[in-house]
Motif scaffolding. Structure first.
Motif, PDB file in Angstrom:
ATOM      1  N   MET A  73     -16.253 -22.400 -17.904  1.00 15.15           N
ATOM      2  CA  MET A  73     -17.206 -21.753 -18.786  1.00 15.15           C
ATOM      3  C   MET A  73     -16.524 -21.248 -20.047  1.00 15.15           C
ATOM      4  N   ALA A  74     -15.295 -20.753 -19.900  1.00 13.57           N
ATOM      5  CA  ALA A  74     -14.580 -20.179 -21.031  1.00 13.57           C
ATOM      6  C   ALA A  74     -14.108 -21.239 -22.020  1.00 13.57           C
ATOM      7  N   HIS A  75     -14.009 -22.492 -21.571  1.00 12.56           N
ATOM      8  CA  HIS A  75     -13.461 -23.531 -22.430  1.00 12.56           C
ATOM      9  C   HIS A  75     -14.415 -24.716 -22.617  1.00 12.56           C
ATOM     10  N   GLU A  76     -15.614 -24.607 -22.097  1.00  7.56           N
ATOM     11  CA  GLU A  76     -16.547 -25.732 -22.164  1.00  7.56           C
ATOM     12  C   GLU A  76     -16.959 -26.008 -23.602  1.00  7.56           C
ATOM     13  N   SER A  77     -16.661 -27.189 -24.089  1.00 11.97           N
ATOM     14  CA  SER A  77     -16.968 -27.539 -25.476  1.00 11.97           C
ATOM     15  C   SER A  77     -18.255 -28.338 -25.595  1.00 11.97           C
ATOM     16  N   ARG A  78     -18.865 -28.657 -24.461  1.00 14.90           N
ATOM     17  CA  ARG A  78     -20.063 -29.488 -24.513  1.00 14.90           C
ATOM     18  C   ARG A  78     -21.340 -28.673 -24.392  1.00 14.90           C
ATOM     19  N   LEU A  79     -21.232 -27.357 -24.617  1.00 17.80           N
ATOM     20  CA  LEU A  79     -22.408 -26.514 -24.522  1.00 17.80           C
ATOM     21  C   LEU A  79     -23.501 -27.059 -25.435  1.00 17.80           C
ATOM     22  N   PRO A  80     -24.644 -27.428 -24.902  1.00 12.86           N
ATOM     23  CA  PRO A  80     -25.683 -28.098 -25.694  1.00 12.86           C
ATOM     24  C   PRO A  80     -26.465 -27.109 -26.561  1.00 12.86           C
ATOM     25  N   MET A  81     -25.817 -26.621 -27.638  1.00  9.23           N
ATOM     26  CA  MET A  81     -26.458 -25.627 -28.489  1.00  9.23           C
ATOM     27  C   MET A  81     -27.733 -26.143 -29.120  1.00  9.23           C
ATOM     28  N   ASN A  82     -27.764 -27.437 -29.407  1.00  7.42           N
ATOM     29  CA  ASN A  82     -28.969 -28.000 -30.010  1.00  7.42           C
ATOM     30  C   ASN A  82     -30.164 -27.782 -29.088  1.00  7.42           C
ATOM     31  N   MET A  83     -29.976 -28.073 -27.800  1.00  7.29           N
ATOM     32  CA  MET A  83     -31.056 -27.914 -26.831  1.00  7.29           C
ATOM     33  C   MET A  83     -31.422 -26.447 -26.643  1.00  7.29           C
ATOM     34  N   ILE A  84     -30.408 -25.585 -26.546  1.00  7.47           N
ATOM     35  CA  ILE A  84     -30.663 -24.155 -26.374  1.00  7.47           C
ATOM     36  C   ILE A  84     -31.417 -23.595 -27.580  1.00  7.47           C
ATOM     37  N   ALA A  85     -30.956 -23.939 -28.779  1.00  8.85           N
ATOM     38  CA  ALA A  85     -31.580 -23.426 -29.998  1.00  8.85           C
ATOM     39  C   ALA A  85     -33.031 -23.869 -30.110  1.00  8.85           C
ATOM     40  N   ARG A  86     -33.294 -25.124 -29.830  1.00  9.65           N
ATOM     41  CA  ARG A  86     -34.674 -25.611 -29.917  1.00  9.65           C
ATOM     42  C   ARG A  86     -35.571 -24.938 -28.884  1.00  9.65           C
ATOM     43  N   ASN A  87     -35.003 -24.667 -27.706  1.00 10.95           N
ATOM     44  CA  ASN A  87     -35.788 -23.984 -26.688  1.00 10.95           C
ATOM     45  C   ASN A  87     -36.120 -22.556 -27.112  1.00 10.95           C
ATOM     46  N   ILE A  88     -35.142 -21.850 -27.711  1.00 12.85           N
ATOM     47  CA  ILE A  88     -35.385 -20.493 -28.177  1.00 12.85           C
ATOM     48  C   ILE A  88     -36.441 -20.489 -29.274  1.00 12.85           C
ATOM     49  N   LEU A  89     -36.369 -21.439 -30.200  1.00 13.38           N
ATOM     50  CA  LEU A  89     -37.378 -21.523 -31.262  1.00 13.38           C
ATOM     51  C   LEU A  89     -38.756 -21.804 -30.683  1.00 13.38           C
ATOM     52  N   ASN A  90     -38.803 -22.636 -29.656  1.00 12.25           N
ATOM     53  CA  ASN A  90     -40.064 -22.925 -28.983  1.00 12.25           C
ATOM     54  C   ASN A  90     -40.664 -21.646 -28.396  1.00 12.25           C
ATOM     55  N   LEU A  91     -39.803 -20.825 -27.767  1.00  6.51           N
ATOM     56  CA  LEU A  91     -40.272 -19.576 -27.183  1.00  6.51           C
ATOM     57  C   LEU A  91     -40.692 -18.585 -28.261  1.00  6.51           C
ATOM     58  N   GLU A  92     -39.954 -18.515 -29.367  1.00 10.10           N
ATOM     59  CA  GLU A  92     -40.356 -17.652 -30.478  1.00 10.10           C
ATOM     60  C   GLU A  92     -41.736 -18.045 -30.991  1.00 10.10           C
ATOM     61  N   HIS A  93     -41.952 -19.325 -31.121  1.00  9.08           N
ATOM     62  CA  HIS A  93     -43.249 -19.847 -31.574  1.00  9.08           C
ATOM     63  C   HIS A  93     -44.350 -19.447 -30.610  1.00  9.08           C
ATOM     64  N   ARG A  94     -44.067 -19.598 -29.337  1.00  4.35           N
ATOM     65  CA  ARG A  94     -45.056 -19.288 -28.302  1.00  4.35           C
ATOM     66  C   ARG A  94     -45.481 -17.824 -28.336  1.00  4.35           C
ATOM     67  N   TYR A  95     -44.495 -16.911 -28.364  1.00  2.00           N
ATOM     68  CA  TYR A  95     -44.829 -15.489 -28.307  1.00  2.00           C
ATOM     69  C   TYR A  95     -45.308 -14.965 -29.653  1.00  2.00           C
ATOM     70  N   SER A  96     -44.929 -15.629 -30.730  1.00  2.00           N
ATOM     71  CA  SER A  96     -45.453 -15.248 -32.032  1.00  2.00           C
ATOM     72  C   SER A  96     -46.932 -15.611 -32.134  1.00  2.00           C
ATOM     73  N   MET A  97     -47.325 -16.707 -31.518  1.00  2.00           N
ATOM     74  CA  MET A  97     -48.749 -17.043 -31.446  1.00  2.00           C
ATOM     75  C   MET A  97     -49.484 -16.021 -30.574  1.00  2.00           C
ATOM     76  N   ARG A  98     -48.830 -15.616 -29.494  1.00  2.00           N
ATOM     77  CA  ARG A  98     -49.456 -14.671 -28.564  1.00  2.00           C
ATOM     78  C   ARG A  98     -49.649 -13.303 -29.207  1.00  2.00           C
ATOM     79  N   TRP A  99     -48.678 -12.830 -30.003  1.00  2.00           N
ATOM     80  CA  TRP A  99     -48.698 -11.466 -30.511  1.00  2.00           C
ATOM     81  C   TRP A  99     -48.771 -11.376 -32.037  1.00  2.00           C
ATOM     82  N   GLY A 100     -49.150 -12.457 -32.687  1.00  2.00           N
ATOM     83  CA  GLY A 100     -49.187 -12.459 -34.141  1.00  2.00           C
ATOM     84  C   GLY A 100     -50.022 -11.347 -34.746  1.00  2.00           C
ATOM     85  N   LYS A 101     -51.192 -11.105 -34.208  1.00  2.00           N
ATOM     86  CA  LYS A 101     -52.082 -10.073 -34.750  1.00  2.00           C
ATOM     87  C   LYS A 101     -51.489  -8.685 -34.568  1.00  2.00           C
ATOM     88  N   GLU A 102     -50.923  -8.413 -33.412  1.00  2.00           N
ATOM     89  CA  GLU A 102     -50.398  -7.070 -33.102  1.00  2.00           C
ATOM     90  C   GLU A 102     -49.125  -6.762 -33.896  1.00  2.00           C
TER      91      GLU A 102
END
Length: 284
Positions: A250-279
Motif C-alpha cells: 500500500m505504501a509503494h503501490e504506483s498503480r493506484l487508479p486515481m482516474n477511477m477514484i476521481a471520476r467516482n467522487i465527481l459522480n457522488l458530488e453530482h448525485r448529492y448536489s442534485m439531492r441538496w441543491g435547493k437547500e
C-alpha cells in the motif's frame, strides 16, 4: 463549466463537496486525463516519518488530481504519534505556506484538543486572532450547547468523532440530533461519507478515505449503478486489483487508479448536489 466549490459541472452546480483524504506516500500523479477533485490534507502528516513526501509542499500541488484543498490539523493522528501539537506551530505552518490566503484552499480547520472543548475553543480564538478563519469542530460527546455556540458564531462548522466501527450504530442519531439543533448552517462531516447518511442530511462538505482504502485493502471500488439520484443501496463493486495489498505494498503501490477514484467522487458530488441543491445553494 466550472470545477471548484460552488462551481458547475455540466448543468449541475456542485453544492456538496466530497474531499478525497488519503496518504501522500506514493509517486506524483500527472495523468492529464484524471479529473480534478477536492482534496483534504493533514498537518499531522508532516510529522509522520513514513510520509516524507508530504513535507515537500510542492509535491502536493504537482498532483494532477488536486482541484482545491482543505487543511486539517490532524488532531487524532497526533494522538497516534504521541505528540501534543502547539497552536503557535500550527499558525506558523499555515502562514509560512500562505494557506489562509490561497484561493485554492477552501478552508482550514481549527486545531482540536481531543476531549477538551474549552481548549479547542481557545485554539480557535487564537487562529482567528492571527487572521486565520479556522473552521471549528464539534466532537460527538461534547455538550450540545457547544455545537449551538459555534454554529451561531462561525460561518462554517464541522462535526467529528464519528468515524470508526465503534460509532457505527450511534452515528446517524448523533448527526440527526446535531442537524435538529443547528440547521440551517454550513456543516462539514469528518469521515462521514455513507450514502444512507448523505442522502438524508444536507452536508455542505464531507471527506472520505474509504475510496483509497477499498482499492488498496480489498482491491475494489464502489460505483453507483444508477448515477446521480439513484437509490443509496444501488452500488456495484468493481475489482481493480487482483489481490489484497499488504501494508508495505500500500505504501509503494504506483498503480493506484486515481482516474477511477476521481471520476467516482465527481459522480457522488453530482448525485448529492442534485439531492441538496435547493437547500445548499444559498451559500454558493
Amino acid at each position: 463549466m466550472r470545477d471548484a466549490m460552488g462551481q458547475r459541472t455540466g448543468s449541475v452546480a456542485i453544492v456538496t463537496v466530497i474531499y478525497y483524504a488519503a496518504a501522500w506516500n506514493w509517486g506524483v500523479h500527472r495523468d492529464p486525463v484524471c479529473p480534478k477533485i477536492a482534496t483534504l490534507i493533514s498537518w499531522a502528516a508532516e510529522h509522520d516519518q513514513s510520509k516524507s513526501s508530504v513535507r515537500d509542499w510542492d509535491f502536493i500541488w504537482q498532483q494532477s488530481f488536486v482541484r482545491s484543498l482543505a487543511v486539517d490539523s490532524g488532531a487524532f493522528s497526533f494522538l497516534k504519534y504521541d505528540k501534543s501539537p502547539s497552536v503557535d506551530d500550527y499558525i506558523d505552518f499555515i502562514k509560512a505556506r500562505g494557506l489562509h490566503q490561497n484561493q485554492n484552499v477552501d478552508m482550514v480547520f481549527s486545531l482540536d484538543v481531543i476531549g477538551d472543548w474549552r481548549a479547542t475553543q481557545r485554539n480557535t480564538d487564537r487562529l482567528w486572532a492571527a487572521g486565520i478563519k479556522a473552521v471549528p469542530t464539534w466532537h460527538a460527546g461534547s455538550p450540545i450547547d457547544v455545537l449551538k455556540g459555534i454554529a451561531r458564531d462561525y460561518p462554517r462548522i464541522a462535526i467529528g468523532g464519528l468515524a470508526g466501527k465503534k460509532m457505527r450504530h450511534a452515528r446517524e442519531q448523533i448527526i440527526s440530533d446535531a442537524f435538529a439543533h443547528v440547521w440551517p448552517c454550513r456543516i462539514h462531516g469528518f469521515g462521514i461519507h455513507k450514502p444512507e447518511i448523505l442522502d438524508r442530511f444536507p452536508f455542505d462538505s464531507v471527506d472520505a478515505t474509504s475510496e483509497w482504502m477499498n482499492v488498496c485493502m480489498v482491491g475494489t471500488i464502489n460505483i453507483p449503478s444508477g448515477g446521480a439520484g439513484s437509490a443509496p443501496e444501488r452500488f456495484n463493486s468493481r475489482k481493480v486489483f487482483p489481490r489484497k495489498l499488504s501494508s508495505a505494498a500500500m505504501a509503494h503501490e504506483s498503480r493506484l487508479p486515481m482516474n477511477m477514484i476521481a471520476r467516482n467522487i465527481l459522480n457522488l458530488e453530482h448525485r448529492y448536489s442534485m439531492r441538496w441543491g435547493k437547500e445548499l445553494s444559498r451559500w454558493r
